[in-house]
Design a protein around this motif. Structure first.
Motif, PDB file in Angstrom:
ATOM      1  N   GLU A   3       0.814  -1.220   0.000  1.00 28.51           N
ATOM      2  CA  GLU A   3       0.000   0.000   0.000  1.00 28.51           C
ATOM      3  C   GLU A   3       0.847   1.268   0.000  1.00 28.51           C
ATOM      4  O   GLU A   3       0.454   2.287  -0.552  1.00 28.51           O
ATOM      5  CB  GLU A   3      -0.903  -0.016   1.237  1.00 28.51           C
ATOM      6  CG  GLU A   3      -2.056   0.967   1.152  1.00 28.51           C
ATOM      7  CD  GLU A   3      -3.034   0.781   2.299  1.00 28.51           C
ATOM      8  OE1 GLU A   3      -3.283   1.771   3.021  1.00 28.51           O
ATOM      9  OE2 GLU A   3      -3.528  -0.347   2.477  1.00 28.51           O
ATOM     10  N   ASN A   4       2.026   1.201   0.615  1.00 20.94           N
ATOM     11  CA  ASN A   4       2.843   2.414   0.729  1.00 20.94           C
ATOM     12  C   ASN A   4       3.836   2.574  -0.421  1.00 20.94           C
ATOM     13  O   ASN A   4       4.661   3.482  -0.406  1.00 20.94           O
ATOM     14  CB  ASN A   4       3.591   2.424   2.067  1.00 20.94           C
ATOM     15  CG  ASN A   4       4.600   1.292   2.177  1.00 20.94           C
ATOM     16  OD1 ASN A   4       4.453   0.249   1.548  1.00 20.94           O
ATOM     17  ND2 ASN A   4       5.630   1.503   2.982  1.00 20.94           N
ATOM     18  N   VAL A   6       5.017   3.870  -3.773  1.00 18.55           N
ATOM     19  CA  VAL A   6       4.646   4.967  -4.665  1.00 18.55           C
ATOM     20  C   VAL A   6       5.161   4.702  -6.086  1.00 18.55           C
ATOM     21  O   VAL A   6       4.444   4.925  -7.064  1.00 18.55           O
ATOM     22  CB  VAL A   6       5.201   6.306  -4.137  1.00 18.55           C
ATOM     23  CG1 VAL A   6       4.855   7.455  -5.091  1.00 18.55           C
ATOM     24  CG2 VAL A   6       4.646   6.603  -2.746  1.00 18.55           C
ATOM     25  N   GLU A  31       9.083   3.946  -1.711  1.00 18.71           N
ATOM     26  CA  GLU A  31       7.912   3.967  -0.831  1.00 18.71           C
ATOM     27  C   GLU A  31       7.608   5.387  -0.362  1.00 18.71           C
ATOM     28  O   GLU A  31       8.453   6.286  -0.440  1.00 18.71           O
ATOM     29  CB  GLU A  31       8.168   3.065   0.380  1.00 18.71           C
ATOM     30  CG  GLU A  31       8.384   1.611   0.004  1.00 18.71           C
ATOM     31  CD  GLU A  31       8.701   0.731   1.217  1.00 18.71           C
ATOM     32  OE1 GLU A  31       8.303  -0.436   1.194  1.00 18.71           O
ATOM     33  OE2 GLU A  31       9.338   1.229   2.162  1.00 18.71           O
ATOM     34  N   ALA A  32       6.396   5.566   0.125  1.00 17.62           N
ATOM     35  CA  ALA A  32       5.997   6.851   0.691  1.00 17.62           C
ATOM     36  C   ALA A  32       6.978   7.247   1.780  1.00 17.62           C
ATOM     37  O   ALA A  32       7.343   6.429   2.625  1.00 17.62           O
ATOM     38  CB  ALA A  32       4.582   6.763   1.246  1.00 17.62           C
ATOM     39  N   GLY A  33       7.440   8.492   1.740  1.00 17.82           N
ATOM     40  CA  GLY A  33       8.399   8.988   2.723  1.00 17.82           C
ATOM     41  C   GLY A  33       9.846   8.843   2.303  1.00 17.82           C
ATOM     42  O   GLY A  33      10.734   9.389   2.963  1.00 17.82           O
ATOM     43  N   ASP A  34      10.095   8.125   1.204  1.00 23.01           N
ATOM     44  CA  ASP A  34      11.472   7.933   0.737  1.00 23.01           C
ATOM     45  C   ASP A  34      11.998   9.158  -0.015  1.00 23.01           C
ATOM     46  O   ASP A  34      11.286   9.760  -0.826  1.00 23.01           O
ATOM     47  CB  ASP A  34      11.566   6.750  -0.233  1.00 23.01           C
ATOM     48  CG  ASP A  34      11.567   5.394   0.458  1.00 23.01           C
ATOM     49  OD1 ASP A  34      11.770   5.362   1.691  1.00 23.01           O
ATOM     50  OD2 ASP A  34      11.379   4.382  -0.245  1.00 23.01           O
ATOM     51  N   ASN A  67       1.790   4.574  -7.755  1.00 22.13           N
ATOM     52  CA  ASN A  67       0.613   4.454  -6.892  1.00 22.13           C
ATOM     53  C   ASN A  67      -0.371   3.423  -7.420  1.00 22.13           C
ATOM     54  O   ASN A  67      -1.596   3.632  -7.408  1.00 22.13           O
ATOM     55  CB  ASN A  67      -0.075   5.809  -6.721  1.00 22.13           C
ATOM     56  CG  ASN A  67       0.293   6.464  -5.402  1.00 22.13           C
ATOM     57  OD1 ASN A  67       1.039   5.905  -4.591  1.00 22.13           O
ATOM     58  ND2 ASN A  67      -0.217   7.656  -5.165  1.00 22.13           N
ATOM     59  N   LYS A 158       2.282  13.062  -5.577  1.00 19.98           N
ATOM     60  CA  LYS A 158       2.655  11.983  -4.666  1.00 19.98           C
ATOM     61  C   LYS A 158       4.073  11.504  -4.940  1.00 19.98           C
ATOM     62  O   LYS A 158       4.712  10.907  -4.071  1.00 19.98           O
ATOM     63  CB  LYS A 158       1.682  10.807  -4.807  1.00 19.98           C
ATOM     64  CG  LYS A 158       0.278  11.106  -4.320  1.00 19.98           C
ATOM     65  CD  LYS A 158       0.255  11.376  -2.831  1.00 19.98           C
ATOM     66  CE  LYS A 158      -1.153  11.614  -2.320  1.00 19.98           C
ATOM     67  NZ  LYS A 158      -1.156  11.992  -0.889  1.00 19.98           N
ATOM     68  N   CYS A 185       7.880  14.503   1.841  1.00 13.72           N
ATOM     69  CA  CYS A 185       7.969  13.137   2.341  1.00 13.72           C
ATOM     70  C   CYS A 185       7.307  12.983   3.710  1.00 13.72           C
ATOM     71  O   CYS A 185       6.713  11.946   4.002  1.00 13.72           O
ATOM     72  CB  CYS A 185       9.426  12.686   2.378  1.00 13.72           C
ATOM     73  SG  CYS A 185      10.112  12.470   0.711  1.00 13.72           S
ATOM     74  N   GLY A 188       3.765  12.198   3.212  1.00 10.46           N
ATOM     75  CA  GLY A 188       3.400  10.933   2.586  1.00 10.46           C
ATOM     76  C   GLY A 188       3.740  10.795   1.120  1.00 10.46           C
ATOM     77  O   GLY A 188       3.389   9.790   0.495  1.00 10.46           O
ATOM     78  N   ALA A 190       6.810  10.902  -2.086  1.00  6.69           N
ATOM     79  CA  ALA A 190       8.142  10.309  -2.253  1.00  6.69           C
ATOM     80  C   ALA A 190       8.900  11.100  -3.300  1.00  6.69           C
ATOM     81  O   ALA A 190       8.312  11.716  -4.190  1.00  6.69           O
ATOM     82  CB  ALA A 190       8.032   8.850  -2.661  1.00  6.69           C
TER      83      ALA A 190
END
Length: 242
Positions: A3-4, A6, A31-34, A67, A158, A185, A188, A190
């Protein structure tokens, strides 16, 4: 797909003709936050891969998802969630800065109040608010780069994809861009970007991949790759070994 995730690149290859592939079975996950650094010499395959991710370059081998959307099968959905800043921004020079930003906001159907607030926020951060009424043709390379960055942020992507984003930026603008990358990031999104500046990548990225002659030769978290060494030392070692 998790799910996370991107950006998911699996088995991507690109051949322009001849025996050598510009990209050869490239696989990586952002991933999200990377903040994910993509490193390699000139001609290693960085820009080829980046251009495929953002839909500028067609490809036949492998899959790229943003995504959960396929770049091949659902390119519009991917572009809605992605921002791309090339190494040499090619803007419409017969427009003023503000006209160009509004044009991009129109494409992404951003409402008037939201675009106004975001343009104000980022143009103030990059200290070019007073220049937005001038024609882009009068801008320096660094100013064009700032406008390109602001235009990429208007639809709150995103995934931010950048090819050598710090080239042409002054130190203060570079610092501002790093702040924005961290801010994205934390919310949420990347960031996936190529760079030759290894000390910047080491300080900024939590993950990195090194590509050589079209192939990923090493990838992972910064801690996994460095083990107390500098990223520059790791890069030179793996370049020599493989």
């Amino acid at each position: 797909m998790a799910e996370n995730v991107v950006l998911d690149i699996q088995g991507y290859s690109k051949n322009y003709g001849g025996d050598n592939k510009a990209a050869d079975n490239v696989c990586l996950t952002v991933e999200a936050g990377d903040i994910y650094g993509f490193i390699g010499h000139n001609g290693a395959g960085k820009s080829t891969t980046i251009r495929a991710v953002v839909g500028v370059l067609d490809f036949t081998e492998g899959e790229i998802h943003i995504n959960g959307h396929s770049v091949k099968e659902d390119p519009i959905a991917c572009k809605r969630e992605t921002a791309y800043i090339p190494d040499n921004p090619d803007l419409y020079e017969n427009l003023t800065g503000i006209q160009y930003l509004n044009f991009i906001a129109d494409i992404f159907e951003i409402d008037t109040e939201k675009r106004k607030a975001l343009i104000q926020k980022y143009s103030d951060m990059f200290e070019i608010t007073s220049d937005l009424g001038d024609l882009i043709s009068s801008y320096s390379h660094g100013m064009k780069q700032k406008v390109a960055i602001i235009s990429a942020l208007i639809h709150e992507p995103k995934l931010m994809v950048m090819d050598e984003p710090f080239v042409g930026l002054d130190p203060k603008a570079s610092f501002t861009l790093k702040q924005i990358m961290h801010e994205m990031c934390e919310q949420g999104a990347a960031v996936f970007f190529s760079t030759h500046v290894l000390d910047v990548a080491e300080k900024l990225c939590n993950k990195v991949a090194i590509i050589k002659q079209g192939k990923i030769i090493v990838k992972g978290t910064m801690e996994e790759l460095t083990h107390g060494q500098s990223l520059e030392e790791v890069f030179l070692e793996v370049e020599d070994e493989k």
